[in-house]
Motif scaffolding. Structure first.
Motif, PDB file in Angstrom:
ATOM      1  N   PRO A  14       9.593  -7.342   0.948  1.00  0.00           N
ATOM      2  CA  PRO A  14       9.593  -8.640   1.645  1.00  0.00           C
ATOM      3  C   PRO A  14       9.203  -9.828   0.767  1.00  0.00           C
ATOM      4  CG  PRO A  14       7.751  -7.271   2.358  1.00  0.00           C
ATOM      5  CD  PRO A  14       8.609  -6.407   1.485  1.00  0.00           C
ATOM      6  N   ASP A  44      11.980   1.438  -6.180  1.00  0.00           N
ATOM      7  CA  ASP A  44      13.313   2.044  -6.020  1.00  0.00           C
ATOM      8  C   ASP A  44      14.391   0.987  -6.202  1.00  0.00           C
ATOM      9  OD1 ASP A  44      12.339   4.498  -5.390  1.00  0.00           O
ATOM     10  OD2 ASP A  44      12.777   4.392  -3.246  1.00  0.00           O
ATOM     11  N   MET A  47      14.878  -0.591  -2.863  1.00  0.00           N
ATOM     12  CA  MET A  47      13.769  -1.388  -2.331  1.00  0.00           C
ATOM     13  C   MET A  47      13.487  -2.606  -3.214  1.00  0.00           C
ATOM     14  SD  MET A  47      12.811   0.207   0.386  1.00  0.00           S
ATOM     15  CE  MET A  47      11.156  -0.309   0.827  1.00  0.00           C
ATOM     16  N   HIS A  71      -4.073   2.726  -0.657  1.00  0.00           N
ATOM     17  CA  HIS A  71      -4.271   1.272  -0.745  1.00  0.00           C
ATOM     18  C   HIS A  71      -5.304   0.916  -1.806  1.00  0.00           C
ATOM     19  CE1 HIS A  71      -2.004  -0.591   2.671  1.00  0.00           C
ATOM     20  NE2 HIS A  71      -1.717   0.689   2.763  1.00  0.00           N
ATOM     21  N   ASP A  99       2.000 -11.114   2.317  1.00  0.00           N
ATOM     22  CA  ASP A  99       0.748 -10.444   2.681  1.00  0.00           C
ATOM     23  C   ASP A  99       0.682  -8.993   2.228  1.00  0.00           C
ATOM     24  OD1 ASP A  99       2.617  -9.275   4.316  1.00  0.00           O
ATOM     25  OD2 ASP A  99       1.961 -10.283   6.143  1.00  0.00           O
ATOM     26  N   VAL A 100       1.397  -8.659   1.162  1.00  0.00           N
ATOM     27  CA  VAL A 100       1.370  -7.257   0.723  1.00  0.00           C
ATOM     28  C   VAL A 100       0.176  -7.033  -0.216  1.00  0.00           C
ATOM     29  CG1 VAL A 100       3.867  -7.031   1.055  1.00  0.00           C
ATOM     30  CG2 VAL A 100       2.990  -7.584  -1.218  1.00  0.00           C
ATOM     31  N   ASN A 101      -0.044  -5.776  -0.580  1.00  0.00           N
ATOM     32  CA  ASN A 101      -1.199  -5.473  -1.440  1.00  0.00           C
ATOM     33  C   ASN A 101      -1.165  -6.273  -2.737  1.00  0.00           C
ATOM     34  OD1 ASN A 101      -2.281  -3.720   0.395  1.00  0.00           O
ATOM     35  ND2 ASN A 101      -1.488  -1.861  -0.583  1.00  0.00           N
ATOM     36  N   PRO A 132      -3.022  -3.413   7.624  1.00  0.00           N
ATOM     37  CA  PRO A 132      -3.448  -3.710   6.247  1.00  0.00           C
ATOM     38  C   PRO A 132      -3.076  -5.132   5.822  1.00  0.00           C
ATOM     39  CG  PRO A 132      -1.784  -1.923   6.304  1.00  0.00           C
ATOM     40  CD  PRO A 132      -2.185  -2.199   7.710  1.00  0.00           C
ATOM     41  N   ASN A 136      -5.099  -8.377   3.945  1.00  0.00           N
ATOM     42  CA  ASN A 136      -4.548  -9.058   2.764  1.00  0.00           C
ATOM     43  C   ASN A 136      -4.431 -10.566   2.998  1.00  0.00           C
ATOM     44  OD1 ASN A 136      -4.323  -6.572   1.542  1.00  0.00           O
ATOM     45  ND2 ASN A 136      -2.141  -6.326   1.968  1.00  0.00           N
ATOM     46  N   HIS A 208       8.591   0.890  10.132  1.00  0.00           N
ATOM     47  CA  HIS A 208       7.843   1.413   8.986  1.00  0.00           C
ATOM     48  C   HIS A 208       6.343   1.162   9.052  1.00  0.00           C
ATOM     49  CE1 HIS A 208       8.015  -2.776   7.753  1.00  0.00           C
ATOM     50  NE2 HIS A 208       7.054  -2.523   6.895  1.00  0.00           N
ATOM     51  N   ARG A 209       5.859   0.425  10.084  1.00  0.00           N
ATOM     52  CA  ARG A 209       4.419   0.136  10.145  1.00  0.00           C
ATOM     53  C   ARG A 209       3.630   1.435  10.267  1.00  0.00           C
ATOM     54  NH1 ARG A 209       3.637  -4.155   8.274  1.00  0.00           N
ATOM     55  NH2 ARG A 209       5.203  -5.644   8.884  1.00  0.00           N
ATOM     56  N   LYS A 245       9.581   9.904   5.043  1.00  0.00           N
ATOM     57  CA  LYS A 245       8.531  10.866   4.681  1.00  0.00           C
ATOM     58  C   LYS A 245       7.793  11.370   5.932  1.00  0.00           C
ATOM     59  CE  LYS A 245       4.677   9.556   2.418  1.00  0.00           C
ATOM     60  NZ  LYS A 245       3.999   8.734   1.429  1.00  0.00           N
TER      61      LYS A 245
HETATM   62  C1  UD1 Z   1       4.718  -2.467   2.121  1.00  0.00           C
HETATM   63  C2  UD1 Z   1       3.807  -3.586   2.620  1.00  0.00           C
HETATM   64  C3  UD1 Z   1       4.301  -4.077   3.989  1.00  0.00           C
HETATM   65  C4  UD1 Z   1       5.769  -4.427   3.969  1.00  0.00           C
HETATM   66  C5  UD1 Z   1       6.546  -3.240   3.441  1.00  0.00           C
HETATM   67  C6  UD1 Z   1       8.030  -3.547   3.377  1.00  0.00           C
HETATM   68  C7  UD1 Z   1       1.420  -3.482   2.029  1.00  0.00           C
HETATM   69  C8  UD1 Z   1       0.072  -3.191   2.546  1.00  0.00           C
HETATM   70  N1  UD1 Z   1       2.442  -3.135   2.809  1.00  0.00           N
HETATM   71  O1  UD1 Z   1       4.538  -1.356   2.999  1.00  0.00           O
HETATM   72  O2  UD1 Z   1       3.568  -5.223   4.353  1.00  0.00           O
HETATM   73  O3  UD1 Z   1       6.209  -4.751   5.272  1.00  0.00           O
HETATM   74  O4  UD1 Z   1       6.057  -2.928   2.143  1.00  0.00           O
HETATM   75  O5  UD1 Z   1       8.753  -2.510   2.875  1.00  0.00           O
HETATM   76  O6  UD1 Z   1       1.534  -4.025   0.961  1.00  0.00           O
HETATM   77  N2  UD1 Z   1       8.159   4.192  -1.485  1.00  0.00           N
HETATM   78  C9  UD1 Z   1       9.299   4.587  -2.130  1.00  0.00           C
HETATM   79  N3  UD1 Z   1       9.933   3.674  -2.931  1.00  0.00           N
HETATM   80  C10 UD1 Z   1       9.467   2.427  -3.108  1.00  0.00           C
HETATM   81  C11 UD1 Z   1       8.291   2.038  -2.450  1.00  0.00           C
HETATM   82  C12 UD1 Z   1       7.656   2.932  -1.636  1.00  0.00           C
HETATM   83  O7  UD1 Z   1       9.756   5.705  -1.983  1.00  0.00           O
HETATM   84  O8  UD1 Z   1      10.095   1.655  -3.869  1.00  0.00           O
HETATM   85  C13 UD1 Z   1       7.488   5.139  -0.571  1.00  0.00           C
HETATM   86  C14 UD1 Z   1       6.297   5.826  -1.145  1.00  0.00           C
HETATM   87  O9  UD1 Z   1       6.334   7.150  -0.712  1.00  0.00           O
HETATM   88  C15 UD1 Z   1       5.127   5.115  -0.507  1.00  0.00           C
HETATM   89  C16 UD1 Z   1       5.688   4.677   0.833  1.00  0.00           C
HETATM   90  O10 UD1 Z   1       7.074   4.447   0.580  1.00  0.00           O
HETATM   91  O11 UD1 Z   1       4.031   5.928  -0.388  1.00  0.00           O
HETATM   92  C17 UD1 Z   1       5.072   3.431   1.353  1.00  0.00           C
HETATM   93  O12 UD1 Z   1       5.155   2.367   0.400  1.00  0.00           O
HETATM   94  P1  UD1 Z   1       3.971   1.264   0.260  1.00  0.00           P
HETATM   95  O13 UD1 Z   1       4.356   0.256  -0.755  1.00  0.00           O
HETATM   96  O14 UD1 Z   1       2.679   1.945   0.134  1.00  0.00           O
HETATM   97  O15 UD1 Z   1       3.899   0.581   1.654  1.00  0.00           O
HETATM   98  P2  UD1 Z   1       5.046   0.112   2.614  1.00  0.00           P
HETATM   99  O16 UD1 Z   1       4.950   0.937   3.823  1.00  0.00           O
HETATM  100  O17 UD1 Z   1       6.362   0.038   1.891  1.00  0.00           O
END
Ligand code: UD1
Length: 366
Positions: A14, A44, A47, A71, A99-101, A132, A136, A208-209, A245
């Motif tokens: 985002p 990815d 992504m 986190h 508002d991401v990490n 989360p 942030n 995805h939340r 997942k």
């Molecule tokens: C993050 C943001 C969220 C946003 C969302 C959009 C935070 C706290 N959360 O959540 O606000 O709405 O992105 O997508 O920053 N993964 C992949 N490929 C990637 C990235 C992630 O396979 O390129 C998988 C991994 O298994 C990972 C899981 O997705 O553990 C979650 O990714 P993560 O970045 O931790 O949080 P999001 O749920 O994507």
């Protein structure tokens, strides 16, 4: 005079549509020098890279390649890797969005080094600390020097938290700059043909939340609503990696596959996804940004959350909150199918000119 060096931070999907117009506008300014830092929170192709290509964002000058983690570990890794970047680059300011990490982690590093922080999309609040992103937002805004909220409710939140009015600049919604700029290419997307869909005759879904997909009871309640809705209209579901997942972890594959009209796809690019939602009968989502995009397209949106940090999409736009209660989701879907939904209007300063306002303010105050 030497231009003011600003590190622009992007980390997760985002963020990319928000930094694109800022990067483009800042590169044209003789007073500002943008340096793009990608934390690698999302990595990815689907992504991340796709968005850089489609939105013509220059390759990052610096990549931190942190990847996925818990986190605490992800934030710690970003901070550890961003600190030497600040030492080497010696920027006068960093600009963070959303508002991401990555937004929060880089802001904390900059604050301790007395580097100015600019936060675009400041001040939005869900008042739900189990999210989360709410943590942030609160932490980032508490240490931000130049607050750039998208809407008046966000300005009010910042004032109520005690921020000085002179630090707050209402700039409008930066995401809408990208959406309006991309209209032609969104229209040209072939995604409906690819997925064999007819405009107005399908529903789009994103989910995805953690509160929805990491909790099996809530996830099941949403799936039960989908089971009913897909009997009336096909539902297209571009599936987030986290959700894929969790479906597998909870052993929900058979249930999901048993819904014959639930069409699963990989995450889509920006243009295809824009086309998909703009041609939907309605949208089901727990995303933040999609609540705003459906308001711009005038497409009914049912948000699968109890609260929203973007209340203007409910007050003025096409959005309603449903939480994850099966009956509530179905009742709202019926209301839409019965033609009984608000039309909505475009909120103030969602006009495609936010980046211009941001750059003018920065040229003046930095
Ligand atoms: C993050 C943001 C969220 C946003 C969302 C959009 C935070 C706290 N959360 O959540 O606000 O709405 O992105 O997508 O920053 N993964 C992949 N490929 C990637 C990235 C992630 O396979 O390129 C998988 C991994 O298994 C990972 C899981 O997705 O553990 C979650 O990714 P993560 O970045 O931790 O949080 P999001 O749920 O994507």
């Amino acid at each position: 005079m030497k231009p003011v060096k600003v590190l622009i931070i992007a980390g997760a999907r985002p963020n990319f549509m928000k930094i694109a117009p800022i990067m483009h506008a800042m590169r044209k300014s003789s007073k500002l020098e943008p340096i793009l830092v990608h934390t690698g929170q999302h990595y990815d192709v689907k992504m991340s890279d796709t968005f850089f290509d489609e939105l013509n964002i220059p390759r990052p000058d610096i990549s931190l390649e942190v990847g996925s983690d818990t986190h605490a570990r992800q934030v710690a890794k970003i901070m550890e890797r961003f600190e030497p970047v600040c030492d080497e680059q010696k920027p006068q300011a960093i600009l963070v969005v959303g508002d991401v990490n990555s937004t929060m982690a880089c802001s904390i590093v900059a604050a301790k080094k007395e580097i100015k922080i600019i936060h675009v999309e400041a001040g939005i609040r869900s008042r739900d600390r189990s999210m989360p992103e709410e943590i942030n937002r609160m932490v980032t805004d508490a240490i931000t020097d130049i607050l750039m909220p998208p809407s008046r409710d966000a300005v009010d939140n910042l004032l109520a938290e005690g921020h000085a009015p002179e630090k707050i600049h209402l700039v409008g919604n930066i995401m809408i700059d990208t959406l309006l700029e991309s209209k032609d290419r969104i229209n040209k997307s072939e995604i409906l043909k690819t997925l064999n869909l007819q405009a107005g005759n399908f529903v789009s879904l994103t989910l995805h939340r953690p509160s929805n997909v990491d909790n099996i009871d809530n996830f099941r309640k949403i799936l039960a609503a989908l089971e009913i809705i897909q009997q009336e209209l096909p539902i297209v579901f571009p599936i987030h990696p986290r959700t894929r997942k969790m479906i597998s972890e909870f052993g929900l594959e058979d249930y999901v596959v048993s819904m014959k009209n639930l069409i699963l796809t990989d995450p889509l690019g920006y243009f295809d996804f824009g086309k998909l939602i703009s041609a939907s009968r309605f949208v089901l989502t727990d995303s933040g940004g999609i609540q705003e995009e459906t308001t711009i397209y005038g497409i009914p949106c049912i948000t699968l959350r109890e609260n929203t940090e973007r209340p203007v999409t409910v007050w003025e736009g096409t959005n309603e909150l449903a939480g994850c209660d099966t009956e509530t989701i179905i009742a709202l879907a019926r209301q839409i199918l019965d033609g009984n939904w608000k039309k909505g209007r475009i909120p103030e300063l969602w006009d495609g000119a936010a980046a211009g306002r941001i750059i003018s303010i920065l040229e003046e105050v930095l």
